[in-house]
Design a protein around this motif. Structure first.
Motif, PDB file in Angstrom:
ATOM      1  N   SER A   1      36.394  51.027  -2.980  1.00 55.68           N
ATOM      2  CA  SER A   1      35.592  49.893  -1.901  1.00 55.68           C
ATOM      3  C   SER A   1      34.019  50.423  -2.214  1.00 55.68           C
ATOM      4  CB  SER A   1      36.043  50.141  -0.641  1.00 55.68           C
ATOM      5  OG  SER A   1      37.285  49.569  -0.577  1.00 55.68           O
ATOM      6  N   LEU A   2      33.699  51.615  -2.232  1.00 55.64           N
ATOM      7  CA  LEU A   2      32.270  51.704  -2.484  1.00 55.64           C
ATOM      8  C   LEU A   2      31.802  51.348  -3.660  1.00 55.64           C
ATOM      9  CD1 LEU A   2      32.139  55.187  -0.982  1.00 55.64           C
ATOM     10  CD2 LEU A   2      31.325  53.127   0.137  1.00 55.64           C
ATOM     11  N   ALA A   3      32.413  51.601  -4.782  1.00 56.80           N
ATOM     12  CA  ALA A   3      31.838  50.798  -6.093  1.00 56.80           C
ATOM     13  C   ALA A   3      31.626  49.336  -5.823  1.00 56.80           C
ATOM     14  CB  ALA A   3      32.981  51.177  -7.182  1.00 56.80           C
TER      15      ALA A   3
ATOM     16  N   THR B   1      49.659  47.395   7.924  1.00 57.51           N
ATOM     17  CA  THR B   1      49.460  48.831   7.835  1.00 57.51           C
ATOM     18  C   THR B   1      48.322  48.861   6.634  1.00 57.51           C
ATOM     19  OG1 THR B   1      51.574  49.451   8.551  1.00 57.51           O
ATOM     20  CG2 THR B   1      50.395  51.085   7.564  1.00 57.51           C
ATOM     21  N   PHE B   2      47.286  49.606   6.935  1.00 54.21           N
ATOM     22  CA  PHE B   2      45.981  49.715   6.004  1.00 54.21           C
ATOM     23  C   PHE B   2      46.757  50.351   5.059  1.00 54.21           C
ATOM     24  CE2 PHE B   2      42.515  51.796   4.220  1.00 54.21           C
ATOM     25  CZ  PHE B   2      41.575  50.625   3.877  1.00 54.21           C
ATOM     26  N   GLY B   3      46.447  49.853   3.892  1.00 53.24           N
ATOM     27  CA  GLY B   3      46.917  50.830   2.525  1.00 53.24           C
ATOM     28  C   GLY B   3      48.129  50.544   2.109  1.00 53.24           C
ATOM     29  N   VAL B   4      48.897  49.794   2.795  1.00 53.36           N
ATOM     30  CA  VAL B   4      50.368  49.370   2.349  1.00 53.36           C
ATOM     31  C   VAL B   4      50.224  47.930   1.961  1.00 53.36           C
ATOM     32  CG1 VAL B   4      52.810  49.317   3.037  1.00 53.36           C
ATOM     33  CG2 VAL B   4      51.169  51.267   3.765  1.00 53.36           C
ATOM     34  N   SER B   5      50.255  47.557   0.780  1.00 56.12           N
ATOM     35  CA  SER B   5      50.230  46.313   0.102  1.00 56.12           C
ATOM     36  C   SER B   5      51.263  45.510   0.625  1.00 56.12           C
ATOM     37  CB  SER B   5      50.190  46.279  -1.459  1.00 56.12           C
ATOM     38  OG  SER B   5      48.861  46.773  -1.883  1.00 56.12           O
ATOM     39  N   SER B   6      52.497  45.889   0.732  1.00 58.46           N
ATOM     40  CA  SER B   6      53.584  45.242   1.208  1.00 58.46           C
ATOM     41  C   SER B   6      53.681  44.766   2.704  1.00 58.46           C
ATOM     42  CB  SER B   6      55.139  45.894   1.077  1.00 58.46           C
ATOM     43  OG  SER B   6      55.185  47.167   1.788  1.00 58.46           O
ATOM     44  N   SER B   7      52.859  45.537   3.519  1.00 57.43           N
ATOM     45  CA  SER B   7      52.374  45.008   4.988  1.00 57.43           C
ATOM     46  C   SER B   7      51.441  43.732   5.093  1.00 57.43           C
ATOM     47  CB  SER B   7      52.264  46.210   5.820  1.00 57.43           C
ATOM     48  OG  SER B   7      50.752  46.408   5.538  1.00 57.43           O
ATOM     49  N   VAL B   8      50.976  43.446   3.983  1.00 60.91           N
ATOM     50  CA  VAL B   8      49.728  42.402   3.925  1.00 60.91           C
ATOM     51  C   VAL B   8      50.341  40.948   3.869  1.00 60.91           C
ATOM     52  CG1 VAL B   8      47.659  41.477   2.630  1.00 60.91           C
ATOM     53  CG2 VAL B   8      48.243  43.856   2.831  1.00 60.91           C
TER      54      VAL B   8
ATOM     55  N   MET C   1      34.640  51.958   9.203  1.00 62.07           N
ATOM     56  CA  MET C   1      33.432  50.944   8.390  1.00 62.07           C
ATOM     57  C   MET C   1      34.280  50.840   6.854  1.00 62.07           C
ATOM     58  SD  MET C   1      30.242  49.872   8.000  1.00 62.07           S
ATOM     59  CE  MET C   1      29.382  49.698   6.736  1.00 62.07           C
ATOM     60  N   ILE C   2      34.612  51.988   6.444  1.00 64.98           N
ATOM     61  CA  ILE C   2      35.153  51.814   5.261  1.00 64.98           C
ATOM     62  C   ILE C   2      36.399  50.908   4.656  1.00 64.98           C
ATOM     63  CG2 ILE C   2      36.611  53.684   4.950  1.00 64.98           C
ATOM     64  CD1 ILE C   2      34.155  52.902   2.246  1.00 64.98           C
ATOM     65  N   GLN C   3      37.234  50.633   5.928  1.00 62.83           N
ATOM     66  CA  GLN C   3      38.593  50.134   6.197  1.00 62.83           C
ATOM     67  C   GLN C   3      38.171  48.680   6.225  1.00 62.83           C
ATOM     68  OE1 GLN C   3      41.178  51.202   9.227  1.00 62.83           O
ATOM     69  NE2 GLN C   3      41.873  52.941   8.054  1.00 62.83           N
ATOM     70  N   GLN C   4      36.912  48.377   7.014  1.00 54.97           N
ATOM     71  CA  GLN C   4      36.496  46.779   7.012  1.00 54.97           C
ATOM     72  C   GLN C   4      36.227  46.436   5.754  1.00 54.97           C
ATOM     73  OE1 GLN C   4      33.773  46.124   9.873  1.00 54.97           O
ATOM     74  NE2 GLN C   4      32.937  44.088   9.154  1.00 54.97           N
ATOM     75  N   LEU C   5      35.432  47.197   5.049  1.00 57.05           N
ATOM     76  CA  LEU C   5      34.973  46.952   3.683  1.00 57.05           C
ATOM     77  C   LEU C   5      35.918  46.792   2.649  1.00 57.05           C
ATOM     78  CD1 LEU C   5      32.487  46.754   1.801  1.00 57.05           C
ATOM     79  CD2 LEU C   5      32.669  49.239   1.319  1.00 57.05           C
ATOM     80  N   THR C   6      37.073  47.671   2.835  1.00 51.78           N
ATOM     81  CA  THR C   6      38.171  47.551   1.646  1.00 51.78           C
ATOM     82  C   THR C   6      38.910  46.194   2.011  1.00 51.78           C
ATOM     83  OG1 THR C   6      38.399  49.801   1.709  1.00 51.78           O
ATOM     84  CG2 THR C   6      40.435  48.696   1.250  1.00 51.78           C
ATOM     85  N   VAL C   7      39.104  45.772   3.481  1.00 50.32           N
ATOM     86  CA  VAL C   7      39.462  44.425   3.560  1.00 50.32           C
ATOM     87  C   VAL C   7      38.907  43.437   3.069  1.00 50.32           C
ATOM     88  CG1 VAL C   7      40.613  42.953   5.512  1.00 50.32           C
ATOM     89  CG2 VAL C   7      40.971  45.309   5.766  1.00 50.32           C
ATOM     90  N   GLU C   8      37.479  43.492   3.257  1.00 50.79           N
ATOM     91  CA  GLU C   8      36.592  42.282   2.686  1.00 50.79           C
ATOM     92  C   GLU C   8      36.805  42.263   1.253  1.00 50.79           C
ATOM     93  OE1 GLU C   8      32.721  43.027   3.889  1.00 50.79           O
ATOM     94  OE2 GLU C   8      33.100  43.306   5.848  1.00 50.79           O
TER      95      GLU C   8
END
Length: 124
Positions: free
Chosen positions: A64-66, A27-34, A1-8
């Motif tokens: 993401s929660l903030a 790869t989630f959390g790796v900006s160079s993979s986006v 759930m939090i990963q989806q929120l982070t991507v949003e």
């Protein structure tokens, strides 16, 4: 759930800087993979700004929660009010023999609490 929120949150941040069709996260959390899929109308400056934002993006759950709280201020206020209401209700329940004045005050407090919940649920 939090990963989806982070991507949003990431998509919203990038879309605010440049017209995009979407984002692909390798790869989630790796900006160079986006990969950012820019629209043809995106200028060089917009693309550079979005790339810089991606590099600096905070992947943390706290960020993401903030962000989610900023997107839903009514929900955030309701959660804060609910936490306070639980504290107040527990305080009242701890009174062995409440006075009539205390009981009346508690009924009034519960009525205010329920009105807040009803308004939120009914989007009033």
């Amino acid at each position: 759930m939090i990963q989806q929120l982070t991507v949003e949150r990431l998509v919203a941040a990038l879309a605010a800087l440049a017209p995009i069709d979407g984002v692909s996260v390798g790869t989630f959390g790796v900006s160079s993979s986006v990969r950012i899929d820019f629209q043809a109308a995106a200028t060089t400056t917009q693309r550079s700004n979005a790339a810089a934002a991606l590099t600096a993006f905070d992947w943390s759950d706290a960020a993401s929660l903030a962000w989610e709280q900023q997107q839903n201020p009514n929900q955030t206020a309701l959660f804060a009010a609910a936490a306070q209401a639980v504290t107040d209700n527990l305080t009242f329940l701890a009174i062995a023999t409440p006075t009539q004045t205390q009981a009346v005050a508690q009924v009034q407090a519960l009525t205010r609490q329920m009105n807040q919940v009803i308004r939120y649920l009914a989007q009033l």
